[in-house]
Design an enzyme around this catalytic site. Structure first.
Site, PDB file in Angstrom:
ATOM      1  N   ASP A  44       0.803  -1.202   0.147  1.00  0.00           N
ATOM      2  CA  ASP A  44      -0.070   0.035   0.119  1.00  0.00           C
ATOM      3  C   ASP A  44       1.030   1.235   0.203  1.00  0.00           C
ATOM      4  OD1 ASP A  44      -2.295   1.617   0.448  1.00  0.00           O
ATOM      5  OD2 ASP A  44      -1.458   1.806   2.496  1.00  0.00           O
TER       6      ASP A  44
ATOM      7  N   ASP B 217      -0.074   5.288   0.973  1.00  0.00           N
ATOM      8  CA  ASP B 217      -0.378   6.208   1.906  1.00  0.00           C
ATOM      9  C   ASP B 217      -0.408   5.752   3.428  1.00  0.00           C
ATOM     10  OD1 ASP B 217      -0.434   8.587   0.289  1.00  0.00           O
ATOM     11  OD2 ASP B 217      -2.555   8.008  -0.359  1.00  0.00           O
TER      12      ASP B 217
ATOM     13  N   ARG C 127     -13.866  10.511   0.088  1.00  0.00           N
ATOM     14  CA  ARG C 127     -13.888  11.145   1.592  1.00  0.00           C
ATOM     15  C   ARG C 127     -14.792  12.429   1.610  1.00  0.00           C
ATOM     16  NH1 ARG C 127      -8.112  10.472   2.398  1.00  0.00           N
ATOM     17  NH2 ARG C 127      -8.642   8.413   2.276  1.00  0.00           N
TER      18      ARG C 127
ATOM     19  N   THR D  22      -2.918   0.400  -4.208  1.00  0.00           N
ATOM     20  CA  THR D  22      -3.338   1.492  -3.451  1.00  0.00           C
ATOM     21  C   THR D  22      -4.787   2.085  -3.954  1.00  0.00           C
ATOM     22  OG1 THR D  22      -2.759   3.510  -2.557  1.00  0.00           O
ATOM     23  CG2 THR D  22      -2.031   3.025  -4.708  1.00  0.00           C
TER      24      THR D  22
ATOM     25  N   ASP E 276      -1.611  -0.591   6.420  1.00  0.00           N
ATOM     26  CA  ASP E 276      -1.506   0.219   7.689  1.00  0.00           C
ATOM     27  C   ASP E 276      -2.909   0.396   8.276  1.00  0.00           C
ATOM     28  OD1 ASP E 276      -2.248   2.136   5.446  1.00  0.00           O
ATOM     29  OD2 ASP E 276      -2.287   3.541   7.209  1.00  0.00           O
TER      30      ASP E 276
END
Length: 241
Positions: free
Chosen positions: A8, A10, A54, A122, A183
């Protein structure tokens, strides 16, 4: 046998989220939105994968009682905000605002020297990937990766496994032959849904996430070498046999 490492971007390759947050707020000011995301709010909003998604989610939060007359107008505004935000982020990265997390580059180099393939999976944009890896690896960064899956090639965002399935297909490998590095909760769910065992390196924005099912959760990759990964992968494969 372990054949590839899939990363990934970010929060995993680099602690980028603080700079992304700065870039979002810059775009909101430029467009006169009257919005400001603080760290606590942004941490919550990161549960939604993808920058445009988002912003659309937040738009719904702050305009819950407003009937949208033109969905196209909303999308056009979000697209414009995202362009401004991306340009700001790319400039910040080019000026040294972001570096790879500890151990990432060393692990990549070790993997390549020992014949493993590298890939990217990603939800971020190609521009963001290029800005980060061009600064960290060099102008020829793309040659280091057998496959790159991003927001342009896999529009269905994590936790859906689309980007991982695309990368596996491009590499001609099975999920069981790879390890993923993530993450976040959404990233872990996406990788697991594609049948890929996953190493989690949380950061300040994701440390509170549920990482049940991860192969390992480690602070970063500074103490993780390829020997560790081969051992962890082999142990998991034995348990599944």
């Amino acid at each position: 046998m372990l054949k590839a490492l899939i990363f990934d971007v970010d929060g995993t390759l680099a602690d980028t989220e603080a700079v992304h947050l700065e870039a979002f707020n810059h775009a909101f000011v430029q467009e006169g939105m009257g919005w400001h995301w603080d760290t606590a709010l942004y941490t919550q909003l990161l549960e939604v994968s993808g920058g445009k998604e988002r912003m659309a989610h937040y738009w719904g939060m702050v305009n819950a009682d407003v009937k949208e007359l033109s969905a196209g107008a909303t999308q056009a505004t979000i697209h414009r905000l995202h362009e401004i935000k991306t340009a700001y982020y790319e400039n910040a990265v080019n000026n040294g605002a972001v570096q790879l997390r500890p151990g990432v580059l060393a692990l990549m180099n070790e993997a390549l020297k020992q014949g493993l393939s590298l890939a990217i999976a990603t939800t971020t944009s190609p521009v963001n990937i290029a800005a980060l890896l061009r600064a960290a690896v060099g102008a020829d960064w793309r040659s280091h990766f057998l496959a790159v899956g991003d927001a342009s090639s896999s529009p269905i965002k994590k936790p859906h496994p689309q980007v991982y399935l695309q990368v596996l297909n491009d590499m001609g490998l099975q999920g069981s032959q790879c390890l993923a590095f993530e993450d976040s909760f959404n990233g872990l769910r996406a990788a697991m849904a594609a049948g890929i065992r996953t190493i989690i390196t949380p950061n300040s924005f994701t440390a509170h996430h549920d990482f049940a099912g991860a192969l390992r959760v480690v602070p970063d990759l500074s103490q993780v070498g390829l020997a560790h990964l081969r051992d962890w992968h082999a142990q998991a494969s034995t348990r599944m046999a």
